[in-house]
Design an enzyme around this catalytic site. Structure first.
Site, PDB file in Angstrom:
ATOM      1  N   TYR A 112      -7.201 -36.912   6.861  1.00  0.00           N
ATOM      2  CA  TYR A 112      -7.439 -37.927   5.839  1.00  0.00           C
ATOM      3  C   TYR A 112      -8.853 -37.777   5.270  1.00  0.00           C
ATOM      4  CZ  TYR A 112      -3.307 -40.156   7.885  1.00  0.00           C
ATOM      5  OH  TYR A 112      -2.046 -40.410   8.357  1.00  0.00           O
ATOM      6  N   ASN A 135       3.311 -44.121   0.041  1.00  0.00           N
ATOM      7  CA  ASN A 135       3.920 -43.003  -0.677  1.00  0.00           C
ATOM      8  C   ASN A 135       5.411 -43.242  -0.937  1.00  0.00           C
ATOM      9  OD1 ASN A 135       4.815 -40.499  -1.585  1.00  0.00           O
ATOM     10  ND2 ASN A 135       4.493 -39.469   0.365  1.00  0.00           N
ATOM     11  N   CYS A 143       3.062 -36.404   2.685  1.00  0.00           N
ATOM     12  CA  CYS A 143       2.111 -37.203   3.459  1.00  0.00           C
ATOM     13  C   CYS A 143       2.137 -36.824   4.937  1.00  0.00           C
ATOM     14  CB  CYS A 143       2.392 -38.689   3.272  1.00  0.00           C
ATOM     15  SG  CYS A 143       4.100 -39.179   3.551  1.00  0.00           S
ATOM     16  N   HIS A 144       3.226 -36.240   5.396  1.00  0.00           N
ATOM     17  CA  HIS A 144       3.311 -35.832   6.804  1.00  0.00           C
ATOM     18  C   HIS A 144       2.335 -34.708   7.133  1.00  0.00           C
ATOM     19  CE1 HIS A 144       6.113 -33.168   4.658  1.00  0.00           C
ATOM     20  NE2 HIS A 144       5.889 -32.289   5.621  1.00  0.00           N
ATOM     21  N   GLU A 172       8.433 -27.374   9.510  1.00  0.00           N
ATOM     22  CA  GLU A 172       7.612 -26.507   8.654  1.00  0.00           C
ATOM     23  C   GLU A 172       6.804 -25.480   9.445  1.00  0.00           C
ATOM     24  OE1 GLU A 172       5.162 -28.864   6.074  1.00  0.00           O
ATOM     25  OE2 GLU A 172       6.896 -29.775   5.095  1.00  0.00           O
TER      26      GLU A 172
END
Length: 191
Positions: A112, A135, A143-144, A172
């Site tokens: 962040y 979001n 956002c993850h 991912e």
């Protein structure tokens, strides 16, 4: 937002939802516990809209891209940055956060605080977190991929909370500062 309709679609991790206007997507919903719960969430988010049996071609392309990303093919990470979002009504700071977050490639992570610095707002880590918590486009706005300091998971407001965030990062094959986030340390060579 001038949402016209929404659609549910199946993905490897459950039923997602997607809503659209003439200008782009107005919302994306990660899976709830089942299709009925995802539908109920979409109905609450878009009470003036009906569920559609079909979607326009650009929405179908976005659905296919989200489905591919959530399928987790390791050799072909799916980039969702081409998907057009309708951010009418989204606060300007949130829009800036979302644009910056969309630059993160699948599996890439940032904190962040690092995202706040990239925005030219070095003291705004908490505001970045609040924007990402609101979001409406996850996972199109990824956002993850944004973590707390020290590469801790941080928060995640989607169904399943932190567990869902970690699952998306695992799909991912997320990596940062060396071995993958989920690699077995016993399999990692010592340097």
């Amino acid at each position: 937002m001038r949402t016209q309709a929404y659609v549910l679609f199946d993905t490897p991790i459950g039923h997602c939802g997607m809503a659209w206007s003439a200008c782009g997507l107005t919302g994306v919903q990660l899976p709830e516990q089942d299709a009925a719960a995802t539908r109920a969430r979409m109905q609450r988010r878009f009470p003036r809209c009906e569920e559609s049996a079909t979607a326009p071609p650009q929405v179908q392309e976005a659905m296919a891209a989200v489905r591919a990303l959530l399928g987790g093919a390791p050799k072909t990470p799916t980039d969702l940055s081409h998907i057009v979002l309708d951010m009418d009504g989204v606060p300007p700071f949130h829009q800036r956060v979302y644009r910056q977050a969309r630059r993160l490639a699948p599996g890439e992570t940032i904190t962040y605080g690092e995202l706040a610095r990239l925005l030219g707002e070095p003291g705004a880590a908490r505001a970045v977190g609040q924007a990402l918590g609101a979001n409406p486009f996850a996972p199109v706005v990824p956002c993850h991929r944004v973590l707390a300091a020290g590469t801790r998971a941080g928060g995640f407001s989607a169904h399943g909370g932190i567990g869902a965030k970690l699952r998306l990062l695992q799909i991912e094959h997320a990596r940062f500062n060396g071995p993958g986030l989920f690699d077995d340390p016993a399999d990692t060579p010592l340097s």
